[in-house]
Design an enzyme around this catalytic site. Structure first.
Site, short mmCIF file in Angstrom:
data_model
loop_
_atom_site.label_atom_id
_atom_site.label_comp_id
_atom_site.label_asym_id
_atom_site.label_seq_id
_atom_site.Cartn_x
_atom_site.Cartn_y
_atom_site.Cartn_z
N CYS A 91 0.96 -1.18 0.07
CA CYS A 91 0.11 -0.02 -0.05
C CYS A 91 0.98 1.24 0.02
CB CYS A 91 -0.73 -0.07 1.23
SG CYS A 91 -1.61 -1.49 1.46
N ALA A 92 1.66 1.25 -1.07
CA ALA A 92 2.73 2.32 -0.92
C ALA A 92 2.75 3.90 -1.18
CB ALA A 92 3.67 1.85 -2.21
N PRO B 6 1.65 7.68 -0.55
CA PRO B 6 2.32 8.38 -1.54
C PRO B 6 3.66 8.21 -1.66
CG PRO B 6 2.05 9.80 0.27
CD PRO B 6 1.44 8.45 0.89
N GLY B 7 4.38 7.00 -0.94
CA GLY B 7 5.81 6.76 -1.14
C GLY B 7 6.98 6.81 -0.27
N GLY B 8 6.45 7.47 0.75
CA GLY B 8 7.53 8.01 1.93
C GLY B 8 8.51 6.74 2.31
N ASP C 87 -4.09 -3.77 -6.88
CA ASP C 87 -4.96 -3.62 -5.70
C ASP C 87 -4.26 -4.73 -4.92
OD1 ASP C 87 -6.89 -3.98 -3.89
OD2 ASP C 87 -8.52 -4.02 -5.41
N ASP D 31 1.29 -1.06 5.19
CA ASP D 31 0.95 0.20 5.87
C ASP D 31 -0.47 0.68 5.32
OD1 ASP D 31 0.93 2.63 6.81
OD2 ASP D 31 2.64 3.59 5.47
N CYS E 238 -1.27 4.52 10.98
CA CYS E 238 -0.73 5.95 11.46
C CYS E 238 -2.22 6.16 12.56
CB CYS E 238 -0.68 6.89 10.32
SG CYS E 238 -0.11 8.40 11.08
#
Length: 487
Positions: free
Chosen positions: A298-299, A301-303, A350, A367, A420
């Site tokens: 679930c990457a 926005p890429g952090g 997906d 994540d 988070c």
């Protein structure tokens, strides 16, 4: 730093407008009060379009050529108003002769904006009222401007402490209600955070209040130096200060992170320290065998993907970063770009319908999408747009994604479940459910892989990692680590 102390550093001149910084301004001609206007536009967009302030505000400041003191004031007014919105609404309810929900949607942000200036900054009251009323006349007309003037004059009759005595429930009888009003969080959020901290109302909710206070403080800008491409020492040359825990992290005391050379070159990025550390923990677990292929499922926005690709590139591994939405997959692609050995690959897929074969990966990061209650310092509007129904809506997806993450890992491989949010229904409940459904999982003791960070242990036998803003100065990131048992 508190909102009030920041206001002292940007105390305006008589009339409420800050002195202009040196140098030439670029961009279109500015309205009379650009700081208040941009703050109003962001607050209105947040209220009406569910915009995110942390994305919209920088964009508007850049688009309108607002810099220096004006930009600082706009930032303070925007975030201060959003953080204290619950308190201001309780005060405004007593000042408006009808339900606050019946106030025009164009007018309500003006009342909140003016209340923040009156109650939580050092802007002189006459300037706070007159400048906000002048803005009101420009954006909603003279008639409604008179309404704003009348309400703000009622607000100005008391300071924040005096208003608190009027609006707050009795603390001993209703501690959750008291904290909800005084610390500006929805009551349900106060209760769930207390539950996650293991506090009961009869105990006074002391730690819960510490957490809520931390949510209302301006967070530090934290940078990550991507391993193999930059070092913390490089960021120090641009004025950053090494962070407490992550070996890749540095705090930027002031200034625009986009102006830092390493950030422009994609060798560093903005990333909370807890986000760095949960990725680091996953990389530290012994994979018990081959260690050539990692998955961030679930990457966007890429952090974390950017850091994991750099960590993978330090050795012989490669990362597959998967993201459902093509636009967000593009952000991930930029984050992993030029990782050492080109170790990052991005696909649009997906996670609940895997594009990979089961058992393909040595390490898997899930994540998962969550309520974001752990990032209320940076996204204060989230507390007002989330509800208990969102937790119930997200739980099935979180369960499904963790299940698919386990299936993606090979026997002996490692899985990290990250949110988070500290809400127990998004963390402990999901973990226990998946463990109860599967006999091929071992729950590892995650704090053992982050020895440099104290007071992390949570959950059964202290096996989870739970970061806290009031303890660690980070987002409230949750981590559970699993090993998939070998046959």
């Amino acid at each position: 730093m508190s909102e009030q102390s920041r206001s002292r550093q940007q105390r305006p001149r008589k009339g409420g407008r800050p002195r202009q910084g040196g140098g030439q301004r670029s961009g279109p001609p500015q309205p009379r009060d650009p700081a208040r206007r941009v703050a109003y536009d962001v607050l209105r967009a947040v209220e009406q379009r569910d915009a995110y302030a942390n994305l919209l505000l920088p964009s508007l400041l850049n688009e309108r050529g607002i810099h220096g003191r004006d930009a600082a004031l706009a930032t303070e007014l925007t975030y201060g108003t959003l953080r204290r919105q619950g308190t201001y609404d309780a005060i405004l309810e007593t000042c408006v002769d009808r339900s606050l929900s019946s106030v025009d949607e164009e007018v309500l942000p003006l009342l909140r904006l003016g209340s923040h200036q009156l109650l939580s900054t050092n802007i002189p009251p006459h300037a706070a009222v007159s400048e906000t009323v002048d803005l009101a006349r420009r954006v909603v007309g003279h008639h409604r401007g008179r309404f704003v003037n009348a309400i703000l004059r009622k607000v100005s009759a008391r300071d924040l402490e005096a208003w608190t005595e009027v609006i707050a429930p009795d603390r001993e009888r209703d501690p959750s209600g008291y904290l909800s009003v005084v610390r500006s969080h929805p009551r349900w959020v106060v209760k769930e955070l207390a539950r996650a901290l293991g506090e009961r109302s009869k105990d006074g909710l002391v730690r819960t209040e510490e957490l809520l206070i931390a949510h209302n403080e301006r967070p530090k800008v934290t940078l990550v130096a991507k391993p193999g491409r930059a070092k913390v020492a490089d960021l120090e040359e641009s004025g950053a200060v090494p962070a407490r825990y992550s070996p890749f992290a540095a705090h930027l005391p002031e200034g625009d992170p986009g102006a830092i050379r390493e950030v422009r070159q994609n060798r560093a990025a903005v990333q909370d320290e807890a986000s760095q550390l949960v990725a680091l923990a996953l990389s530290r677990v012994d994979a018990h065998g081959s260690d050539g292929l990692w998955l961030d499922m679930c990457a966007g926005p890429g952090g974390k993907a950017g850091l994991l690709a750099s960590l993978a590139g330090q050795g012989t591994a490669r990362l597959v970063a998967s993201e459902l939405q093509p636009a967000r997959a593009g952000l991930v692609a930029n984050a992993v770009r030029r990782a050492p050995r080109d170790a990052g690959r991005v696909i649009a897929a997906d996670g609940t319908r895997p594009a990979w074969k089961p058992g393909s990966f040595d390490r898997v990061l899930a994540d998962v999408p969550c309520t974001g209650l752990g990032a209320l310092r940076r996204r204060p509007e989230s507390r007002w747009r989330r509800g208990p129904e969102d937790v119930a809506r997200l739980a099935p997806l979180q369960h499904e994604l963790l299940t698919r993450a386990v299936e993606a890992a090979r026997p002996g491989g490692v899985v990290a479940y990250v949110t988070c949010s500290p809400h127990l229904d998004e963390t402990d409940v999901i973990v226990r459910r998946v463990l109860g459904e599967r006999g091929d999982l071992e729950l590892l003791r995650a704090p053992d892989y982050l020895d440099e960070v104290p007071d992390l242990a949570a959950g059964p036998e202290g096996r989870y990692v739970q970061f806290w803003p009031h303890v660690h100065g980070t987002d409230a990131m949750f981590l559970a680590l699993f090993r998939k048992k070998s046959d």
